[in-house]
Design a protein around this motif. Structure first.
Motif, PDB file in Angstrom:
ATOM      1  N   ILE A 191       0.819  -1.213   0.000  1.00 39.73           N
ATOM      2  CA  ILE A 191       0.000   0.000   0.000  1.00 39.73           C
ATOM      3  C   ILE A 191       0.853   1.263   0.000  1.00 39.73           C
ATOM      4  O   ILE A 191       0.653   2.154  -0.836  1.00 39.73           O
ATOM      5  N   ARG A 192       1.801   1.346   0.906  1.00 44.35           N
ATOM      6  CA  ARG A 192       2.603   2.573   0.999  1.00 44.35           C
ATOM      7  C   ARG A 192       3.365   2.904  -0.282  1.00 44.35           C
ATOM      8  O   ARG A 192       3.453   4.085  -0.641  1.00 44.35           O
ATOM      9  N   PRO A 193       3.925   1.923  -1.013  1.00 45.44           N
ATOM     10  CA  PRO A 193       4.596   2.277  -2.272  1.00 45.44           C
ATOM     11  C   PRO A 193       3.689   3.007  -3.250  1.00 45.44           C
ATOM     12  O   PRO A 193       4.156   3.857  -4.017  1.00 45.44           O
ATOM     13  N   LEU A 194       2.387   2.691  -3.231  1.00 49.82           N
ATOM     14  CA  LEU A 194       1.449   3.389  -4.122  1.00 49.82           C
ATOM     15  C   LEU A 194       1.320   4.853  -3.738  1.00 49.82           C
ATOM     16  O   LEU A 194       1.115   5.719  -4.596  1.00 49.82           O
ATOM     17  N   LEU A 195       1.436   5.148  -2.444  1.00 50.17           N
ATOM     18  CA  LEU A 195       1.267   6.515  -1.951  1.00 50.17           C
ATOM     19  C   LEU A 195       2.551   7.329  -1.995  1.00 50.17           C
ATOM     20  O   LEU A 195       2.520   8.539  -1.786  1.00 50.17           O
ATOM     21  N   GLU A 196       3.687   6.663  -2.257  1.00 49.52           N
ATOM     22  CA  GLU A 196       4.977   7.367  -2.208  1.00 49.52           C
ATOM     23  C   GLU A 196       5.645   7.516  -3.564  1.00 49.52           C
ATOM     24  O   GLU A 196       6.528   8.361  -3.718  1.00 49.52           O
ATOM     25  N   TYR A 197       5.254   6.720  -4.527  1.00 51.25           N
ATOM     26  CA  TYR A 197       5.958   6.703  -5.804  1.00 51.25           C
ATOM     27  C   TYR A 197       6.027   8.096  -6.422  1.00 51.25           C
ATOM     28  O   TYR A 197       5.021   8.767  -6.614  1.00 51.25           O
ATOM     29  N   ALA A 198       7.259   8.556  -6.682  1.00 51.10           N
ATOM     30  CA  ALA A 198       7.521   9.858  -7.332  1.00 51.10           C
ATOM     31  C   ALA A 198       6.953  11.027  -6.541  1.00 51.10           C
ATOM     32  O   ALA A 198       6.582  12.045  -7.114  1.00 51.10           O
ATOM     33  N   SER A 199       6.915  10.924  -5.216  1.00 50.30           N
ATOM     34  CA  SER A 199       6.324  11.992  -4.403  1.00 50.30           C
ATOM     35  C   SER A 199       7.117  13.301  -4.486  1.00 50.30           C
ATOM     36  O   SER A 199       6.575  14.369  -4.209  1.00 50.30           O
ATOM     37  N   ALA A 200       8.385  13.225  -4.868  1.00 52.96           N
ATOM     38  CA  ALA A 200       9.166  14.454  -5.031  1.00 52.96           C
ATOM     39  C   ALA A 200       8.593  15.337  -6.129  1.00 52.96           C
ATOM     40  O   ALA A 200       8.791  16.553  -6.135  1.00 52.96           O
ATOM     41  N   ILE A 201       7.843  14.723  -7.059  1.00 54.52           N
ATOM     42  CA  ILE A 201       7.221  15.475  -8.141  1.00 54.52           C
ATOM     43  C   ILE A 201       5.862  16.032  -7.721  1.00 54.52           C
ATOM     44  O   ILE A 201       5.577  17.217  -7.919  1.00 54.52           O
ATOM     45  N   TRP A 202       5.023  15.180  -7.113  1.00 55.45           N
ATOM     46  CA  TRP A 202       3.620  15.558  -6.901  1.00 55.45           C
ATOM     47  C   TRP A 202       3.291  15.876  -5.428  1.00 55.45           C
ATOM     48  O   TRP A 202       2.141  15.769  -5.017  1.00 55.45           O
ATOM     49  N   TYR A 203       4.235  16.272  -4.637  1.00 55.92           N
ATOM     50  CA  TYR A 203       4.009  16.514  -3.199  1.00 55.92           C
ATOM     51  C   TYR A 203       2.697  17.275  -2.959  1.00 55.92           C
ATOM     52  O   TYR A 203       2.417  18.275  -3.625  1.00 55.92           O
ATOM     53  N   PRO A 204       1.841  16.796  -2.014  1.00 58.63           N
ATOM     54  CA  PRO A 204       0.521  17.421  -1.814  1.00 58.63           C
ATOM     55  C   PRO A 204       0.633  18.814  -1.185  1.00 58.63           C
ATOM     56  O   PRO A 204       1.213  18.977  -0.122  1.00 58.63           O
ATOM     57  N   ILE A 205       0.044  19.786  -1.839  1.00 53.97           N
ATOM     58  CA  ILE A 205       0.060  21.161  -1.349  1.00 53.97           C
ATOM     59  C   ILE A 205      -1.265  21.512  -0.664  1.00 53.97           C
ATOM     60  O   ILE A 205      -1.284  22.140   0.392  1.00 53.97           O
ATOM     61  N   LEU A 206      -2.363  21.091  -1.238  1.00 55.68           N
ATOM     62  CA  LEU A 206      -3.675  21.425  -0.702  1.00 55.68           C
ATOM     63  C   LEU A 206      -3.981  20.583   0.536  1.00 55.68           C
ATOM     64  O   LEU A 206      -3.625  19.397   0.605  1.00 55.68           O
ATOM     65  N   CYS A 207      -4.668  21.177   1.517  1.00 49.39           N
ATOM     66  CA  CYS A 207      -5.088  20.441   2.710  1.00 49.39           C
ATOM     67  C   CYS A 207      -5.975  19.271   2.327  1.00 49.39           C
ATOM     68  O   CYS A 207      -5.895  18.191   2.922  1.00 49.39           O
ATOM     69  N   ARG A 208      -6.790  19.466   1.319  1.00 50.59           N
ATOM     70  CA  ARG A 208      -7.687  18.410   0.860  1.00 50.59           C
ATOM     71  C   ARG A 208      -6.898  17.187   0.409  1.00 50.59           C
ATOM     72  O   ARG A 208      -7.250  16.046   0.712  1.00 50.59           O
TER      73      ARG A 208
END
Length: 335
Positions: A191-208
């Motif tokens: 599960i966690r690999p799905l939530l982390e893959y390429a996170s340096a690109i798409w890091y969540p900015i919005l609180c939502r």
């Protein structure tokens, strides 16, 4: 063989690769019946260790054919330019790619080729390959990351959370009452690999978006637990996990370390601006905050990581290997 020879592969190695590729045949099986053997006239053996490397060698000269910036990954290619660039340059390069692909027997599928116009001032030019107009899209799945024309990541985060929730549902069906340790292993492996893959690109900015990611991890830690379950904080403590947003911030620091210490095959250090001021306290690899005019640039990796990176201990930044840096970063706490 011609391309390998041109790239400097000679002698016994070239002979060995030629022997590996030539004189191969294949059969087609239907039930228990086999067809007559046919010779393999092109391509590389599927599933072999050498196949990806040989394909990269075969396509590596494409970059020299065109003048636009190009990014290649396996059989995926992207050419791009600033919106103010001359339209003729990109269209000319598309024509050159079409000629190259035809000459080297790698035909393009024009239906799978698309154009993504990024930025509010983009002139929205149209492009074609072999006389066929390319589709203009609002978003595209690029190597597993959904990129849209506004460089926002809500659509991508929705996709990965949906995929993670599907995996959680399957695990719930298979494992009725897993222990904390089993739940932790399931989460880390599937599960966690799905939530982390390429996170340096798409890091969540919005609180939502941050809340959605945290909600997905929260649901994953409830595997096998009924209504009377410990709080989310207690479950994280029992499983030796941390909030997903904290985890992503640490991954940003690990990516920054790998870039600044040249751990990647491609040099990306130019995206950072060093401080170059020896009068400042802290470690010698401090970064400078970059100017920005758009939100996407404001939250670009170097700008969102520079404060936390500059506050790290000198001994941690000077870690000789990535594994040592990862162990040290696990003890860092964020405000």
């Amino acid at each position: 063989m011609h391309k390998l020879h041109h790239q400097g592969v000679r002698g016994d190695l070239l002979t060995w690769i030629s022997s590996f590729l030539n004189n191969r045949s294949f059969k087609v099986r239907v039930d228990k019946e086999y067809s007559n053997p046919r010779s393999v006239l092109s391509g590389v053996p599927q599933g072999s260790v050498l196949a990806p490397l040989l394909f990269l060698a075969y396509t590596s000269d494409l970059v020299a054919v065109i003048s636009s910036k190009c990014a290649l990954y396996a059989d995926d290619a992207k050419i791009f330019a600033d919106p103010t660039s001359n339209w003729d340059t990109l269209q000319s390069d598309l024509h050159k790619i079409a000629i190259w692909s035809s000459a080297w027997l790698l035909p393009l599928n024009e239906d799978k080729c698309v154009v993504l116009h990024i930025g509010p001032n983009n002139p929205l030019n149209t492009y074609s390959i072999n006389g066929k107009l390319l589709r203009s899209v609002k978003s595209v799945n690029d190597l597993g990351v959904i990129i849209n024309d506004r460089l926002t990541w809500t659509q991508h985060i929705d996709k990965i959370c949906k995929k993670a929730n599907s995996t959680i549902y399957i695990c719930n069906k298979i494992f009725s009452k897993p222990s904390y340790e089993t739940t932790r292993k399931l989460y880390i492996m599937y599960i966690r690999p799905l939530l982390e893959y390429a996170s340096a690109i798409w890091y969540p900015i919005l609180c939502r978006d941050r809340n959605l990611l945290e909600q997905t991890q929260r649901r994953a830690t409830r595997l096998g637990l009924g209504i009377r379950r410990p709080s989310y904080a207690e479950r994280l403590s029992q499983m030796c996990l941390e909030p997903i947003t904290t985890r992503l911030r640490k991954l940003d620091l690990i990516t920054t370390y790998n870039i600044l210490t040249s751990k990647f095959s491609v040099d990306l250090s130019h995206i950072y601006k060093p401080q170059n001021d020896n009068r400042l306290r802290g470690h010698p690899r401090q970064l400078k905050h970059q100017t920005y005019s758009t939100k996407s640039r404001q939250f670009f990796l170097p700008n969102r990581v520079f404060k936390e990176w500059n506050s790290l201990q000198p001994t941690l930044v000077a870690a000789p290997t990535t594994s040592i840096f990862k162990k040290g970063i696990n003890s860092v706490t964020f405000n």
